[in-house]
Design a protein around this motif. Structure first.
Motif, PDB file in Angstrom:
ATOM      1  N   LYS A  28       0.814  -1.221   0.000  1.00  0.00           N
ATOM      2  CA  LYS A  28       0.000   0.000   0.000  1.00  0.00           C
ATOM      3  C   LYS A  28       0.845   1.268   0.000  1.00  0.00           C
ATOM      4  CE  LYS A  28      -0.821   0.073   4.987  1.00  0.00           C
ATOM      5  NZ  LYS A  28      -0.492   1.308   5.593  1.00  0.00           N
ATOM      6  N   ASP A  29       2.070   1.192   0.541  1.00  0.00           N
ATOM      7  CA  ASP A  29       2.954   2.358   0.526  1.00  0.00           C
ATOM      8  C   ASP A  29       4.400   1.880   0.429  1.00  0.00           C
ATOM      9  OD1 ASP A  29       4.168   1.893   3.144  1.00  0.00           O
ATOM     10  OD2 ASP A  29       2.304   2.636   4.024  1.00  0.00           O
ATOM     11  N   ALA A  30       5.291   2.831   0.274  1.00  0.00           N
ATOM     12  CA  ALA A  30       6.730   2.528   0.206  1.00  0.00           C
ATOM     13  C   ALA A  30       7.469   3.362   1.249  1.00  0.00           C
ATOM     14  CB  ALA A  30       7.253   2.802  -1.197  1.00  0.00           C
ATOM     15  N   ASN A  31       6.828   3.555   2.402  1.00  0.00           N
ATOM     16  CA  ASN A  31       7.394   4.414   3.441  1.00  0.00           C
ATOM     17  C   ASN A  31       8.805   4.004   3.848  1.00  0.00           C
ATOM     18  OD1 ASN A  31       5.003   5.797   3.411  1.00  0.00           O
ATOM     19  ND2 ASN A  31       4.228   4.928   5.319  1.00  0.00           N
ATOM     20  N   ASP A  32       9.040   2.698   3.975  1.00  0.00           N
ATOM     21  CA  ASP A  32      10.343   2.239   4.456  1.00  0.00           C
ATOM     22  C   ASP A  32      11.412   2.362   3.374  1.00  0.00           C
ATOM     23  OD1 ASP A  32       9.489   1.372   7.174  1.00  0.00           O
ATOM     24  OD2 ASP A  32       8.157   0.144   5.960  1.00  0.00           O
ATOM     25  N   ALA A  33      11.062   2.097   2.138  1.00  0.00           N
ATOM     26  CA  ALA A  33      12.015   2.290   1.040  1.00  0.00           C
ATOM     27  C   ALA A  33      12.361   3.770   0.911  1.00  0.00           C
ATOM     28  CB  ALA A  33      11.437   1.758  -0.273  1.00  0.00           C
ATOM     29  N   ASN A  34      11.376   4.647   1.081  1.00  0.00           N
ATOM     30  CA  ASN A  34      11.635   6.083   1.007  1.00  0.00           C
ATOM     31  C   ASN A  34      12.475   6.566   2.196  1.00  0.00           C
ATOM     32  OD1 ASN A  34      10.396   6.686  -1.485  1.00  0.00           O
ATOM     33  ND2 ASN A  34       8.392   6.543  -0.508  1.00  0.00           N
ATOM     34  N   SER A  35      12.254   5.990   3.367  1.00  0.00           N
ATOM     35  CA  SER A  35      13.089   6.346   4.519  1.00  0.00           C
ATOM     36  C   SER A  35      14.530   5.901   4.296  1.00  0.00           C
ATOM     37  CB  SER A  35      12.542   5.717   5.803  1.00  0.00           C
ATOM     38  OG  SER A  35      11.377   6.387   6.215  1.00  0.00           O
ATOM     39  N   ALA A  36      14.720   4.731   3.714  1.00  0.00           N
ATOM     40  CA  ALA A  36      16.077   4.262   3.397  1.00  0.00           C
ATOM     41  C   ALA A  36      16.731   5.205   2.385  1.00  0.00           C
ATOM     42  CB  ALA A  36      16.040   2.836   2.858  1.00  0.00           C
ATOM     43  N   MET A  37      15.949   5.703   1.420  1.00  0.00           N
ATOM     44  CA  MET A  37      16.479   6.645   0.436  1.00  0.00           C
ATOM     45  C   MET A  37      16.873   7.959   1.119  1.00  0.00           C
ATOM     46  SD  MET A  37      17.122   6.741  -2.879  1.00  0.00           S
ATOM     47  CE  MET A  37      16.006   5.634  -3.730  1.00  0.00           C
ATOM     48  N   MET A  38      16.050   8.424   2.068  1.00  0.00           N
ATOM     49  CA  MET A  38      16.387   9.642   2.804  1.00  0.00           C
ATOM     50  C   MET A  38      17.686   9.456   3.582  1.00  0.00           C
ATOM     51  SD  MET A  38      12.733  10.895   4.289  1.00  0.00           S
ATOM     52  CE  MET A  38      11.314  11.102   3.213  1.00  0.00           C
ATOM     53  N   HIS A  39      17.854   8.283   4.200  1.00  0.00           N
ATOM     54  CA  HIS A  39      19.100   8.014   4.929  1.00  0.00           C
ATOM     55  C   HIS A  39      20.302   8.035   3.982  1.00  0.00           C
ATOM     56  CE1 HIS A  39      18.093   7.379   9.100  1.00  0.00           C
ATOM     57  NE2 HIS A  39      17.074   6.614   8.769  1.00  0.00           N
ATOM     58  N   LEU A  40      20.133   7.503   2.785  1.00  0.00           N
ATOM     59  CA  LEU A  40      21.221   7.521   1.800  1.00  0.00           C
ATOM     60  C   LEU A  40      21.624   8.968   1.494  1.00  0.00           C
ATOM     61  CD1 LEU A  40      23.084   6.232  -0.382  1.00  0.00           C
ATOM     62  CD2 LEU A  40      21.136   6.495  -1.952  1.00  0.00           C
ATOM     63  N   PHE A  41      20.648   9.800   1.151  1.00  0.00           N
ATOM     64  CA  PHE A  41      20.958  11.186   0.793  1.00  0.00           C
ATOM     65  C   PHE A  41      21.508  11.970   1.982  1.00  0.00           C
ATOM     66  CE2 PHE A  41      18.771  10.376  -3.129  1.00  0.00           C
ATOM     67  CZ  PHE A  41      19.451  11.198  -4.019  1.00  0.00           C
ATOM     68  N   SER A  42      20.970  11.724   3.158  1.00  0.00           N
ATOM     69  CA  SER A  42      21.464  12.397   4.350  1.00  0.00           C
ATOM     70  C   SER A  42      22.917  12.000   4.637  1.00  0.00           C
ATOM     71  CB  SER A  42      20.570  12.052   5.541  1.00  0.00           C
ATOM     72  OG  SER A  42      21.101  12.574   6.724  1.00  0.00           O
ATOM     73  N   TYR A  43      23.217  10.726   4.482  1.00  0.00           N
ATOM     74  CA  TYR A  43      24.589  10.260   4.669  1.00  0.00           C
ATOM     75  C   TYR A  43      25.524  10.926   3.652  1.00  0.00           C
ATOM     76  CZ  TYR A  43      28.703   7.345   4.143  1.00  0.00           C
ATOM     77  OH  TYR A  43      29.994   6.910   4.007  1.00  0.00           O
ATOM     78  N   LEU A  44      25.119  10.949   2.392  1.00  0.00           N
ATOM     79  CA  LEU A  44      25.963  11.561   1.355  1.00  0.00           C
ATOM     80  C   LEU A  44      26.174  13.045   1.618  1.00  0.00           C
ATOM     81  CD1 LEU A  44      24.588   9.747  -1.802  1.00  0.00           C
ATOM     82  CD2 LEU A  44      26.792   9.365  -0.656  1.00  0.00           C
ATOM     83  N   ARG A  45      25.125  13.715   2.087  1.00  0.00           N
ATOM     84  CA  ARG A  45      25.266  15.136   2.432  1.00  0.00           C
ATOM     85  C   ARG A  45      26.275  15.292   3.568  1.00  0.00           C
ATOM     86  NH1 ARG A  45      20.412  17.239   5.332  1.00  0.00           N
ATOM     87  NH2 ARG A  45      21.501  16.089   6.923  1.00  0.00           N
ATOM     88  N   SER A  46      26.186  14.449   4.595  1.00  0.00           N
ATOM     89  CA  SER A  46      27.114  14.557   5.725  1.00  0.00           C
ATOM     90  C   SER A  46      28.549  14.220   5.324  1.00  0.00           C
ATOM     91  CB  SER A  46      26.665  13.664   6.881  1.00  0.00           C
ATOM     92  OG  SER A  46      26.821  12.302   6.561  1.00  0.00           O
ATOM     93  N   MET A  47      28.716  13.451   4.247  1.00  0.00           N
ATOM     94  CA  MET A  47      30.051  13.128   3.739  1.00  0.00           C
ATOM     95  C   MET A  47      30.552  14.199   2.768  1.00  0.00           C
ATOM     96  SD  MET A  47      30.791  10.537   5.442  1.00  0.00           S
ATOM     97  CE  MET A  47      32.376  10.248   4.699  1.00  0.00           C
ATOM     98  N   LYS A  48      29.750  15.252   2.625  1.00  0.00           N
ATOM     99  CA  LYS A  48      30.087  16.379   1.743  1.00  0.00           C
ATOM    100  C   LYS A  48      30.245  15.948   0.278  1.00  0.00           C
ATOM    101  CE  LYS A  48      32.169  19.060   5.477  1.00  0.00           C
ATOM    102  NZ  LYS A  48      31.593  18.323   6.538  1.00  0.00           N
ATOM    103  N   HIS A  49      29.362  15.033  -0.130  1.00  0.00           N
ATOM    104  CA  HIS A  49      29.334  14.581  -1.518  1.00  0.00           C
ATOM    105  C   HIS A  49      28.784  15.726  -2.362  1.00  0.00           C
ATOM    106  CE1 HIS A  49      27.435  12.184  -4.882  1.00  0.00           C
ATOM    107  NE2 HIS A  49      28.716  11.820  -4.941  1.00  0.00           N
ATOM    108  N   ARG A  50      29.648  16.364  -3.133  1.00  0.00           N
ATOM    109  CA  ARG A  50      29.293  17.587  -3.849  1.00  0.00           C
ATOM    110  C   ARG A  50      28.063  17.458  -4.760  1.00  0.00           C
ATOM    111  NH1 ARG A  50      32.865  21.790  -3.337  1.00  0.00           N
ATOM    112  NH2 ARG A  50      34.859  21.252  -2.404  1.00  0.00           N
TER     113      ARG A  50
END
Length: 172
Positions: free
Chosen positions: A130-152
């Motif tokens: 019915k939803d993809a809440n957990d897949a989207n949360s995993a995607m948010m964690h990916l982008f947040s991690y990359l931002r914290s690693m200063k991935h330009r």
């Protein structure tokens, strides 16, 4: 190039495997939402995916600050954390609130809007749920991690999104 697996663990677990280059936004190799907690992940053969990653980013179980008894399914992230650690020693655990890409009070909604804008949003129909809440949360964690690693390229994408929002607000 590095291979990163991002995990939002629970009875329903979101998984995102990305290839990250220094000069481009992440390329998503695959994304999944697996039901059934640790048993579902074992059936999915998560070990095969975790063991060859350069980095695993996993949300850390964070007990809520209240006097209460936990149901077993609420503690499933702890079992998954142990499983992931046994398969990959380069696992980075992140607090749930670290998935937010923005500091505003509506950080989750703005993070979701960013994923939609950038083409990284998932829908439940992709996985048969019915939803993809957990897949989207995993995607948010990916982008947040990359931002914290200063991935330009990630930072550039986030800035472009903020500029697009500012332009839309200026045009109204």
């Amino acid at each position: 190039m590095s291979k990163i697996l991002s995990i939002d663990p629970g009875m329903s677990t979101g998984l995102v495997r990305a290839t990250v280059e220094d000069d481009a936004p992440p390329t998503i190799a695959w994304k999944e939402q697996i039901e059934g907690g640790l048993n579902g992940l074992i059936e999915f053969s998560l070990w095969d995916y975790v063991s060859d990653m350069d980095r695993v980013v996993c949300e850390k179980f964070h007990p809520r600050q209240m006097a209460r008894s936990y149901r077993m399914d609420e503690l499933e992230p702890l079992r998954i954390e142990g499983y992931v650690l046994s398969a990959n020693h380069v696992t980075l655990f992140r607090q749930p609130e670290q998935r937010h890409l923005f500091k505003e009070s509506d950080a989750f909604e703005k993070s979701a809007a960013f994923l939609k804008w950038a083409g990284y949003w998932s829908t439940g129909s992709e996985f048969g749920y019915k939803d993809a809440n957990d897949a989207n949360s995993a995607m948010m964690h990916l982008f947040s991690y990359l931002r914290s690693m200063k991935h330009r390229p990630t930072i550039r994408l986030l800035l472009d999104y903020n500029r697009s929002i500012a332009m839309e607000e200026g045009n109204e």
